[in-house]
Scaffold this motif. Structure first.
Motif, PDB file in Angstrom:
ATOM      1  N   TYR A  68       0.837  -1.205   0.000  1.00 60.55           N
ATOM      2  CA  TYR A  68       0.000   0.000   0.000  1.00 60.55           C
ATOM      3  C   TYR A  68       0.873   1.256   0.000  1.00 60.55           C
ATOM      4  O   TYR A  68       0.643   2.201  -0.774  1.00 60.55           O
ATOM      5  CB  TYR A  68      -0.880   0.034   1.258  1.00 60.55           C
ATOM      6  CG  TYR A  68      -1.955  -1.007   1.365  1.00 60.55           C
ATOM      7  CD1 TYR A  68      -3.258  -0.745   0.938  1.00 60.55           C
ATOM      8  CD2 TYR A  68      -1.704  -2.237   1.948  1.00 60.55           C
ATOM      9  CE1 TYR A  68      -4.265  -1.692   1.070  1.00 60.55           C
ATOM     10  CE2 TYR A  68      -2.694  -3.194   2.082  1.00 60.55           C
ATOM     11  CZ  TYR A  68      -3.981  -2.917   1.636  1.00 60.55           C
ATOM     12  OH  TYR A  68      -4.978  -3.855   1.776  1.00 60.55           O
ATOM     13  N   PHE A  69       1.853   1.267   0.896  1.00 57.87           N
ATOM     14  CA  PHE A  69       2.652   2.473   1.081  1.00 57.87           C
ATOM     15  C   PHE A  69       3.529   2.768  -0.129  1.00 57.87           C
ATOM     16  O   PHE A  69       3.616   3.913  -0.587  1.00 57.87           O
ATOM     17  CB  PHE A  69       3.515   2.322   2.338  1.00 57.87           C
ATOM     18  CG  PHE A  69       4.326   3.541   2.665  1.00 57.87           C
ATOM     19  CD1 PHE A  69       3.714   4.709   3.071  1.00 57.87           C
ATOM     20  CD2 PHE A  69       5.713   3.528   2.561  1.00 57.87           C
ATOM     21  CE1 PHE A  69       4.455   5.844   3.379  1.00 57.87           C
ATOM     22  CE2 PHE A  69       6.468   4.647   2.866  1.00 57.87           C
ATOM     23  CZ  PHE A  69       5.835   5.806   3.279  1.00 57.87           C
ATOM     24  N   PHE A  70       4.188   1.752  -0.659  1.00 55.45           N
ATOM     25  CA  PHE A  70       5.071   1.967  -1.802  1.00 55.45           C
ATOM     26  C   PHE A  70       4.303   2.502  -3.004  1.00 55.45           C
ATOM     27  O   PHE A  70       4.783   3.390  -3.708  1.00 55.45           O
ATOM     28  CB  PHE A  70       5.783   0.667  -2.174  1.00 55.45           C
ATOM     29  CG  PHE A  70       6.947   0.310  -1.291  1.00 55.45           C
ATOM     30  CD1 PHE A  70       7.233   1.031  -0.148  1.00 55.45           C
ATOM     31  CD2 PHE A  70       7.768  -0.759  -1.597  1.00 55.45           C
ATOM     32  CE1 PHE A  70       8.298   0.703   0.676  1.00 55.45           C
ATOM     33  CE2 PHE A  70       8.841  -1.100  -0.797  1.00 55.45           C
ATOM     34  CZ  PHE A  70       9.109  -0.369   0.349  1.00 55.45           C
ATOM     35  N   GLU A  71       3.136   1.938  -3.260  1.00 54.07           N
ATOM     36  CA  GLU A  71       2.370   2.432  -4.408  1.00 54.07           C
ATOM     37  C   GLU A  71       1.945   3.881  -4.198  1.00 54.07           C
ATOM     38  O   GLU A  71       1.899   4.664  -5.148  1.00 54.07           O
ATOM     39  CB  GLU A  71       1.164   1.532  -4.666  1.00 54.07           C
ATOM     40  CG  GLU A  71       1.558   0.189  -5.255  1.00 54.07           C
ATOM     41  CD  GLU A  71       0.393  -0.604  -5.808  1.00 54.07           C
ATOM     42  OE1 GLU A  71       0.616  -1.383  -6.749  1.00 54.07           O
ATOM     43  OE2 GLU A  71      -0.740  -0.453  -5.300  1.00 54.07           O
ATOM     44  N   ARG A  72       1.660   4.247  -2.952  1.00 52.60           N
ATOM     45  CA  ARG A  72       1.246   5.621  -2.675  1.00 52.60           C
ATOM     46  C   ARG A  72       2.389   6.604  -2.899  1.00 52.60           C
ATOM     47  O   ARG A  72       2.202   7.664  -3.518  1.00 52.60           O
ATOM     48  CB  ARG A  72       0.731   5.734  -1.233  1.00 52.60           C
ATOM     49  CG  ARG A  72       0.543   7.156  -0.723  1.00 52.60           C
ATOM     50  CD  ARG A  72      -0.552   7.904  -1.497  1.00 52.60           C
ATOM     51  NE  ARG A  72      -0.676   9.281  -1.063  1.00 52.60           N
ATOM     52  CZ  ARG A  72       0.038  10.299  -1.529  1.00 52.60           C
ATOM     53  NH1 ARG A  72       0.944  10.093  -2.502  1.00 52.60           N
ATOM     54  NH2 ARG A  72      -0.142  11.521  -1.078  1.00 52.60           N
ATOM     55  N   VAL A  73       3.582   6.312  -2.395  1.00 54.08           N
ATOM     56  CA  VAL A  73       4.654   7.305  -2.445  1.00 54.08           C
ATOM     57  C   VAL A  73       5.514   7.196  -3.689  1.00 54.08           C
ATOM     58  O   VAL A  73       6.194   8.157  -4.060  1.00 54.08           O
ATOM     59  CB  VAL A  73       5.542   7.238  -1.179  1.00 54.08           C
ATOM     60  CG1 VAL A  73       4.716   7.489   0.064  1.00 54.08           C
ATOM     61  CG2 VAL A  73       6.304   5.926  -1.076  1.00 54.08           C
ATOM     62  N   LEU A 113      -4.877  -0.996   5.549  1.00 52.30           N
ATOM     63  CA  LEU A 113      -3.713  -1.382   6.339  1.00 52.30           C
ATOM     64  C   LEU A 113      -4.103  -2.201   7.562  1.00 52.30           C
ATOM     65  O   LEU A 113      -3.316  -3.021   8.043  1.00 52.30           O
ATOM     66  CB  LEU A 113      -2.935  -0.145   6.768  1.00 52.30           C
ATOM     67  CG  LEU A 113      -2.104   0.532   5.663  1.00 52.30           C
ATOM     68  CD1 LEU A 113      -1.536   1.853   6.166  1.00 52.30           C
ATOM     69  CD2 LEU A 113      -0.977  -0.376   5.197  1.00 52.30           C
ATOM     70  N   ASP A 114      -5.299  -2.005   8.070  1.00 51.85           N
ATOM     71  CA  ASP A 114      -5.762  -2.839   9.185  1.00 51.85           C
ATOM     72  C   ASP A 114      -5.878  -4.304   8.760  1.00 51.85           C
ATOM     73  O   ASP A 114      -5.652  -5.220   9.568  1.00 51.85           O
ATOM     74  CB  ASP A 114      -7.113  -2.348   9.708  1.00 51.85           C
ATOM     75  CG  ASP A 114      -6.975  -1.186  10.674  1.00 51.85           C
ATOM     76  OD1 ASP A 114      -5.859  -0.958  11.179  1.00 51.85           O
ATOM     77  OD2 ASP A 114      -7.994  -0.505  10.930  1.00 51.85           O
ATOM     78  N   TYR A 115      -6.248  -4.544   7.508  1.00 47.73           N
ATOM     79  CA  TYR A 115      -6.295  -5.927   7.037  1.00 47.73           C
ATOM     80  C   TYR A 115      -4.884  -6.514   6.993  1.00 47.73           C
ATOM     81  O   TYR A 115      -4.664  -7.668   7.385  1.00 47.73           O
ATOM     82  CB  TYR A 115      -6.947  -6.004   5.658  1.00 47.73           C
ATOM     83  CG  TYR A 115      -6.848  -7.387   5.030  1.00 47.73           C
ATOM     84  CD1 TYR A 115      -7.293  -8.505   5.720  1.00 47.73           C
ATOM     85  CD2 TYR A 115      -6.298  -7.563   3.772  1.00 47.73           C
ATOM     86  CE1 TYR A 115      -7.196  -9.775   5.162  1.00 47.73           C
ATOM     87  CE2 TYR A 115      -6.196  -8.817   3.202  1.00 47.73           C
ATOM     88  CZ  TYR A 115      -6.645  -9.925   3.902  1.00 47.73           C
ATOM     89  OH  TYR A 115      -6.537 -11.185   3.359  1.00 47.73           O
ATOM     90  N   ALA A 116      -3.912  -5.716   6.539  1.00 46.03           N
ATOM     91  CA  ALA A 116      -2.535  -6.193   6.530  1.00 46.03           C
ATOM     92  C   ALA A 116      -2.090  -6.594   7.936  1.00 46.03           C
ATOM     93  O   ALA A 116      -1.440  -7.627   8.135  1.00 46.03           O
ATOM     94  CB  ALA A 116      -1.607  -5.110   5.964  1.00 46.03           C
ATOM     95  N   VAL A 117      -2.455  -5.800   8.935  1.00 49.88           N
ATOM     96  CA  VAL A 117      -2.105  -6.106  10.324  1.00 49.88           C
ATOM     97  C   VAL A 117      -2.859  -7.346  10.809  1.00 49.88           C
ATOM     98  O   VAL A 117      -2.325  -8.166  11.563  1.00 49.88           O
ATOM     99  CB  VAL A 117      -2.395  -4.899  11.228  1.00 49.88           C
ATOM    100  CG1 VAL A 117      -2.150  -5.242  12.696  1.00 49.88           C
ATOM    101  CG2 VAL A 117      -1.518  -3.720  10.826  1.00 49.88           C
ATOM    102  N   SER A 118      -4.103  -7.498  10.367  1.00 54.80           N
ATOM    103  CA  SER A 118      -4.896  -8.650  10.816  1.00 54.80           C
ATOM    104  C   SER A 118      -4.265  -9.969  10.377  1.00 54.80           C
ATOM    105  O   SER A 118      -4.358 -10.982  11.073  1.00 54.80           O
ATOM    106  CB  SER A 118      -6.332  -8.545  10.283  1.00 54.80           C
ATOM    107  OG  SER A 118      -6.409  -8.852   8.898  1.00 54.80           O
ATOM    108  N   LEU A 119      -3.600  -9.973   9.231  1.00 50.27           N
ATOM    109  CA  LEU A 119      -2.921 -11.180   8.763  1.00 50.27           C
ATOM    110  C   LEU A 119      -1.847 -11.620   9.758  1.00 50.27           C
ATOM    111  O   LEU A 119      -1.726 -12.799  10.101  1.00 50.27           O
ATOM    112  CB  LEU A 119      -2.301 -10.933   7.395  1.00 50.27           C
ATOM    113  CG  LEU A 119      -3.281 -10.741   6.230  1.00 50.27           C
ATOM    114  CD1 LEU A 119      -2.572 -10.101   5.047  1.00 50.27           C
ATOM    115  CD2 LEU A 119      -3.900 -12.066   5.821  1.00 50.27           C
TER     116      LEU A 119
END
Length: 609
Positions: free
Chosen positions: A313-318, A475-481
């Protein structure tokens, strides 16, 4: 995975080898054994279970013997049993071998050796090495080992002890780590550096196809093909106490509580006074190269994969270029489209993960720039990648990763901001604002750790659950994994992470009265949608446990249990939100009496495919 230790010198070798082996218990194992030469044969003692089971078996043995090897096994070929435990001896009992890795052609080798009259005692692939060395021995153990290894395909780190040269160890490696510890008139051997730190901080890290002979006179190195090689010693600066529990009941709890420090350590020296990120000297990738990349490929396994999930998520954003994420064990089997314009980022705590290492080699063969994000200095990925970004989490002993995960997130955030600065895709003011909040993360995580007692009190309510669901969006889904993985790893309760919006597409059928469902509500833009998902599971009788930002009373009202976490930028919330999930898994596992630091069937470093 498996652990190797060894000693050669003037001291009583057997207890030293076993002492070192105990420092590798975190790697996970099902059996253990030792070997040492006496006047007539190599004595081999082994048993199923913990290393402590060897103590009564070896009491009083090996007096006056200055050479020994020891091993912990994690079963790959053959069930856990005394027969399959290492070390493995030859037919005459003159040679014994310990081995980490996999001999891929062992079945054909075994068939040939059995036809020649060799008698096998185990189901393992390793035992072919003992018999191959026996077959090739003609007066020089070093040459016999080299000749035997020329016949095998696969990965190995081996140590060989024999009556033919009782004051020497012959060692070799390919694709599995092996480290020599340097003393004064004595030398140590281990598959991981922590086993050596009580005795020496000066080590030689063997490279692929290195062969070494250790004796009280010194260390002699060569390549398996006979060519000369030299390896410069490395001085290790780790604190010996970093590998101890520090008063905590388990390494896992100690490592959860170390996260404020490891986050700070991973940032140290990488951000400028004006809150910019500059990794140029560390990575050595020129600015024009950064601007040439048209795709990023993130590859990892397990916890490291889930760190990569958040970073996609972050890399695609920045960076504003496509970012692919793949499990390393699957990467090679789909003929990936990578080339010289691909930045290939491989994430691994140990730097020895076999599937990740194989993926890195494939990426490099196709021209990609390979960047390793690893924790262990001198590991295989660190050595083979074009650039390395270390996470500086320090030794992580518990099999279930905690501090390595948050350190990986910090390192990857810094990597993204560094690349964005060079590509001109993310503004300096935006970067400065985000880095200023990153500087606050150690304090924020310390505040989250204050919820320890509340989570501990909550755990008994869920220890009897058959299933645990963890829901999030973005990002909450990423953390849930990662949260679901922690619950599975150490409590042995089935944990499943779900993108909350997918509940209506099938998983909602699994929710019934009392089903525990952890709901992450830390992404401001997605909060209202998450509230709808909470109501969905509550309507089916679920017990909803929420991780919400401080002051979010609206979300709290919809939940049965609430864990508050301090607020920061949405992008940085994963490093805050994951900590309660780590604590919840820990206290549920503790309530159930699980072996938290060494959960069943698992190993810290997966060095076989």
């Amino acid at each position: 995975m498996c652990g190797i230790t060894g000693y050669v010198g003037s001291r009583h070798a057997l207890p030293l080898a076993l002492e070192q082996l105990r420092k590798l218990e975190y790697r996970g194992y099902d059996s253990a054994g030792v070997a040492f030469p006496d006047a007539t044969r190599v004595q081999v003692v082994k048993s199923v279970g913990k290393i402590a089971g060897l103590d009564p078996l070896v009491a009083g043995l090996g007096q006056g013997c200055g050479t020994a090897v020891a091993h912990t096994r994690w079963a790959t070929h053959g069930r856990p049993s005394t027969e399959n435990a290492h070390p493995h001896a030859d037919c005459r009992g003159q040679i014994a071998v310990v081995h980490n890795g996999i001999i891929e052609n062992y079945l054909s080798l075994r068939a040939r050796l059995e036809a020649a009259g060799h008698l096998f005692q185990s189901e393992t692939d390793t035992e072919v090495l003992s018999h191959l060395i026996e077959e090739h021995y003609a007066g020089e153990m070093e040459e016999a080992v080299a000749a035997a290894l020329s016949k095998v395909r696969g990965s190995f780190a081996i140590a060989v002890v024999s009556t033919y040269d009782p004051n020497s160890l012959v060692v070799a490696r390919r694709d599995s780590p092996l480290v020599i510890g340097l003393g004064r008139g004595e030398y140590f051997l281990a598959s991981d550096i922590p086993a050596l730190l009580a005795h020496t901080r000066d080590v030689i890290i063997l490279e692929d196809d290195d062969l070494g002979v250790l004796s009280p006179a010194g260390v002699r190195l060569r390549k398996l093909d006979g060519s000369a090689v030299q390896r410069a010693p490395m001085h290790i600066t780790w604190d010996v106490g970093a590998a101890e529990k520090g008063g905590y009941e388990h390494f896992m709890l100690k490592e959860i509580r170390e996260q404020p420090r490891t986050i700070r350590d991973t940032m140290r020296g990488r951000v400028t006074p004006d809150n910019q990120v500059d990794l140029s000297a560390e990575l050595g990738i020129p600015p024009e190269r950064w601007r040439s990349f048209d795709k990023i490929s993130l590859v990892a396994c397990g916890t490291a994969y889930y760190a990569g999930y958040a970073m996609r998520y972050f890399f695609e954003r920045v960076l504003r270029i496509p970012v692919e994420l793949e499990v390393a064990s699957e990467f090679r089997y789909r003929d990936p489209t990578i080339d010289e314009r691909t930045l290939f980022v491989v994430i691994s705590q140990s730097g020895e993960t076999a599937d990740s290492l194989a993926a890195l080699r494939l990426a490099k063969s196709r021209g990609a720039t390979a960047l390793g994000v690893v924790n262990v200095v001198g590991s295989s990925i660190a050595r083979e990648a074009d650039s390395v970004l270390y996470t500086w989490a320090g030794p992580e002993i518990c099999v279930a990763s905690t501090k390595a995960y948050t350190s990986q997130l910090v390192a990857l955030y810094l990597l993204g901001l560094h690349a964005a600065r060079l590509r001109g895709s993310f503004g300096a003011e935006e970067t400065a604002a985000l880095v200023a909040q990153m500087r606050q993360l150690p304090d924020l995580v310390s505040r989250v750790l204050d919820c320890d007692e509340a989570v501990r009190r909550m755990a008994p309510s869920f220890a009897g659950a058959a299933d645990f669901f963890v829901l999030g969006r973005g990002l909450d889904y990423a953390v849930s994994l990662e949260g679901a993985l922690k619950m599975k790893e150490i409590s042995y309760i089935h944990g499943e992470a779900l993108a909350a919006g997918e509940m209506k597409h099938g998983p909602l059928a699994l929710v019934s009265q009392g089903t525990p469902v952890v709901c992450l509500v830390t992404q401001e833009a997605l909060r209202e949608k998450m509230l709808s998902n909470i109501k969905e599971v509550k309507a089916r009788g679920a017990t909803a446990i929420g991780i919400v930002r401080d002051g979010d009373t609206e979300s709290a009202m919809a939940l049965d249990h609430v864990i508050y976490v301090p607020s920061t930028d949405d992008w940085l919330m994963p490093m805050v939100a994951v900590v309660p999930l780590q604590l919840l898994a820990y206290y549920v596992a503790r309530e159930l009496g699980r072996e938290i630091d060494q959960p069943r069937n698992l190993a810290k470093s997966v060095t076989v495919e």
